[in-house]
Write an enzyme that holds these catalytic residues in place. Sequence first.
Site, mmCIF file in Angstrom:
data_model
loop_
_atom_site.group_PDB
_atom_site.id
_atom_site.type_symbol
_atom_site.label_atom_id
_atom_site.label_comp_id
_atom_site.label_asym_id
_atom_site.label_seq_id
_atom_site.Cartn_x
_atom_site.Cartn_y
_atom_site.Cartn_z
ATOM 1 N N LYS A 18 0.831 -1.215 0.000
ATOM 2 C CA LYS A 18 0.000 0.000 0.000
ATOM 3 C C LYS A 18 0.869 1.271 0.000
ATOM 4 C CE LYS A 18 -2.015 -1.166 3.867
ATOM 5 N NZ LYS A 18 -1.296 -2.445 4.131
ATOM 6 N N ARG A 93 -9.485 1.454 8.789
ATOM 7 C CA ARG A 93 -8.943 0.141 9.096
ATOM 8 C C ARG A 93 -9.929 -0.716 9.865
ATOM 9 N NH1 ARG A 93 -3.191 0.614 8.824
ATOM 10 N NH2 ARG A 93 -2.122 -1.164 9.664
ATOM 11 N N ARG A 131 11.838 -5.527 4.516
ATOM 12 C CA ARG A 131 11.614 -4.090 4.255
ATOM 13 C C ARG A 131 12.643 -3.230 4.994
ATOM 14 N NH1 ARG A 131 5.846 -1.890 5.221
ATOM 15 N NH2 ARG A 131 6.082 -2.991 7.177
ATOM 16 N N ARG A 164 11.734 -1.291 10.700
ATOM 17 C CA ARG A 164 10.704 -0.874 11.658
ATOM 18 C C ARG A 164 10.629 -1.823 12.847
ATOM 19 N NH1 ARG A 164 5.465 0.305 7.939
ATOM 20 N NH2 ARG A 164 4.493 -0.835 9.654
ATOM 21 N N ARG A 175 -0.234 -8.487 13.528
ATOM 22 C CA ARG A 175 -0.802 -7.485 12.605
ATOM 23 C C ARG A 175 -1.698 -8.179 11.572
ATOM 24 N NH1 ARG A 175 4.532 -4.741 10.848
ATOM 25 N NH2 ARG A 175 3.282 -3.847 9.176
HETATM 26 P P1 AP5 Z 1 4.900 -1.614 1.714
HETATM 27 O O1 AP5 Z 1 4.538 -0.759 0.558
HETATM 28 O O2 AP5 Z 1 5.697 -1.007 2.815
HETATM 29 O O3 AP5 Z 1 3.593 -2.367 2.274
HETATM 30 P P2 AP5 Z 1 2.350 -1.811 3.115
HETATM 31 O O4 AP5 Z 1 1.140 -2.485 2.578
HETATM 32 O O5 AP5 Z 1 2.347 -0.319 3.142
HETATM 33 O O6 AP5 Z 1 2.719 -2.429 4.523
HETATM 34 P P3 AP5 Z 1 2.680 -1.836 5.990
HETATM 35 O O7 AP5 Z 1 3.356 -2.896 6.835
HETATM 36 O O8 AP5 Z 1 3.252 -0.455 6.076
HETATM 37 O O9 AP5 Z 1 1.200 -1.803 6.291
HETATM 38 P P4 AP5 Z 1 0.554 -1.823 7.636
HETATM 39 O O10 AP5 Z 1 -0.832 -1.581 7.261
HETATM 40 O O11 AP5 Z 1 0.782 -3.015 8.488
HETATM 41 O O12 AP5 Z 1 1.362 -0.701 8.465
HETATM 42 P P5 AP5 Z 1 1.008 0.810 8.826
HETATM 43 O O13 AP5 Z 1 2.251 1.579 8.728
HETATM 44 O O14 AP5 Z 1 -0.196 1.265 8.094
HETATM 45 O O15 AP5 Z 1 5.693 -2.902 1.117
HETATM 46 C C1 AP5 Z 1 6.215 -3.899 1.970
HETATM 47 C C2 AP5 Z 1 7.561 -4.391 1.409
HETATM 48 O O16 AP5 Z 1 7.344 -5.089 0.183
HETATM 49 C C3 AP5 Z 1 8.572 -3.267 1.085
HETATM 50 O O17 AP5 Z 1 9.848 -3.714 1.425
HETATM 51 C C4 AP5 Z 1 8.434 -3.075 -0.434
HETATM 52 O O18 AP5 Z 1 9.649 -2.629 -1.034
HETATM 53 C C5 AP5 Z 1 8.079 -4.489 -0.891
HETATM 54 N N1 AP5 Z 1 7.171 -4.507 -2.054
HETATM 55 C C6 AP5 Z 1 6.079 -3.710 -2.255
HETATM 56 N N2 AP5 Z 1 5.464 -4.037 -3.410
HETATM 57 C C7 AP5 Z 1 6.176 -5.074 -3.937
HETATM 58 C C8 AP5 Z 1 6.036 -5.849 -5.134
HETATM 59 N N3 AP5 Z 1 5.033 -5.640 -6.022
HETATM 60 N N4 AP5 Z 1 6.942 -6.828 -5.370
HETATM 61 C C9 AP5 Z 1 7.966 -7.066 -4.485
HETATM 62 N N5 AP5 Z 1 8.144 -6.355 -3.342
HETATM 63 C C10 AP5 Z 1 7.267 -5.370 -3.080
HETATM 64 O O19 AP5 Z 1 0.563 0.652 10.364
HETATM 65 C C11 AP5 Z 1 1.515 0.362 11.380
HETATM 66 C C12 AP5 Z 1 0.807 0.431 12.742
HETATM 67 O O20 AP5 Z 1 0.302 1.763 12.978
HETATM 68 C C13 AP5 Z 1 -0.433 -0.483 12.894
HETATM 69 O O21 AP5 Z 1 -0.077 -1.794 13.265
HETATM 70 C C14 AP5 Z 1 -1.222 0.262 13.988
HETATM 71 O O22 AP5 Z 1 -0.661 0.008 15.273
HETATM 72 C C15 AP5 Z 1 -0.987 1.742 13.626
HETATM 73 N N6 AP5 Z 1 -2.013 2.250 12.707
HETATM 74 C C16 AP5 Z 1 -1.827 2.672 11.414
HETATM 75 N N7 AP5 Z 1 -2.992 3.072 10.862
HETATM 76 C C17 AP5 Z 1 -3.950 2.893 11.817
HETATM 77 C C18 AP5 Z 1 -5.358 3.094 11.839
HETATM 78 N N8 AP5 Z 1 -6.030 3.550 10.749
HETATM 79 N N9 AP5 Z 1 -6.019 2.808 12.973
HETATM 80 C C19 AP5 Z 1 -5.363 2.361 14.092
HETATM 81 N N10 AP5 Z 1 -4.031 2.105 14.115
HETATM 82 C C20 AP5 Z 1 -3.327 2.377 12.996
#
Ligand code: AP5
Length: 218
Positions: A18, A93, A131, A164, A175
């Site tokens: 994402k 979410r 990552r 991270r 997660r």
């Molecule tokens: P990446 O693009 O980083 O993936 P992502 O889907 O963004 O993954 P996240 O882990 O950031 O999502 P998340 O939802 O768990 O975390 P968030 O920060 O929102 O890609 C991942 C890896 O794959 C990278 O290394 C990339 O290079 C590689 N890649 C990408 N595409 C590829 C492809 N096509 N082929 C090969 N490799 C590829 O949330 C973190 C924490 O914050 C949560 O756990 C929660 O505690 C809090 N939080 C965030 N939002 C909320 C909310 N709305 N409500 C409550 N708590 C929240």
Amino acid sequence: MSEQRIFVVLLGVPGAGKGTQAKLLEQSTGLPQISTGDIFRYNLKNQTELGKLAKSYMDRGDLVPDNVTIRMVEDRLQQPDCERGAIMDGFPRNLMQATAFDKMTAPYGGVHVTPLIQVEDDETIRRITGRRSCRTCGAVYHVLYNPSKRVGVCNVDGGELYQRDDDQEATVRNRLFVYYKQTAPLIGYYYAKGILREVDGTQSIEGVQQALRAVVAI
Ligand code: AP5
């Protein structure tokens, strides 16, 4: 009704891509990426009250409470760069956040489209554990799939790359559990509204981006 704005909600398991895709869509559409995870991490780094509150939840891989997160997004949408809309990355979410977001966006025509980036769990764990993120600009890399030109150094601003805290395997599994329990019901929610679009997330980063641009179609 006020003027129309375009709100794109990216859905997908942790590690589906994402953040990677939101940054590319930001470049091609001019709409800002709003990543609630990035906002929490920024506050954590700067040791604000919000960051201190979010830390315990993020360390466990749990969601930060809705009242805090929803108010944070409401504030973010007031910024001038959101005057045409935004690419939502990690929000909403759960159903509470989705109904709150419907209310926030109703004056501007509601949510435009919700692409669901689909990837198997085994692949997301490989992606997350490999990552690396830039400490200063937040650019995202993967040690195998999308390496930086110099090991440990960001291509964009030369910042240090780090892993991270919540990317340890045990936290990643929680997660994923939280995703299936709380976020997956949004698939049915947006499907019923007729705005869910499935995208194959197992393609190359460029391939996924092309497919996304086709469904976002702006
Ligand atoms: P990446 O693009 O980083 O993936 P992502 O889907 O963004 O993954 P996240 O882990 O950031 O999502 P998340 O939802 O768990 O975390 P968030 O920060 O929102 O890609 C991942 C890896 O794959 C990278 O290394 C990339 O290079 C590689 N890649 C990408 N595409 C590829 C492809 N096509 N082929 C090969 N490799 C590829 O949330 C973190 C924490 O914050 C949560 O756990 C929660 O505690 C809090 N939080 C965030 N939002 C909320 C909310 N709305 N409500 C409550 N708590 C929240």
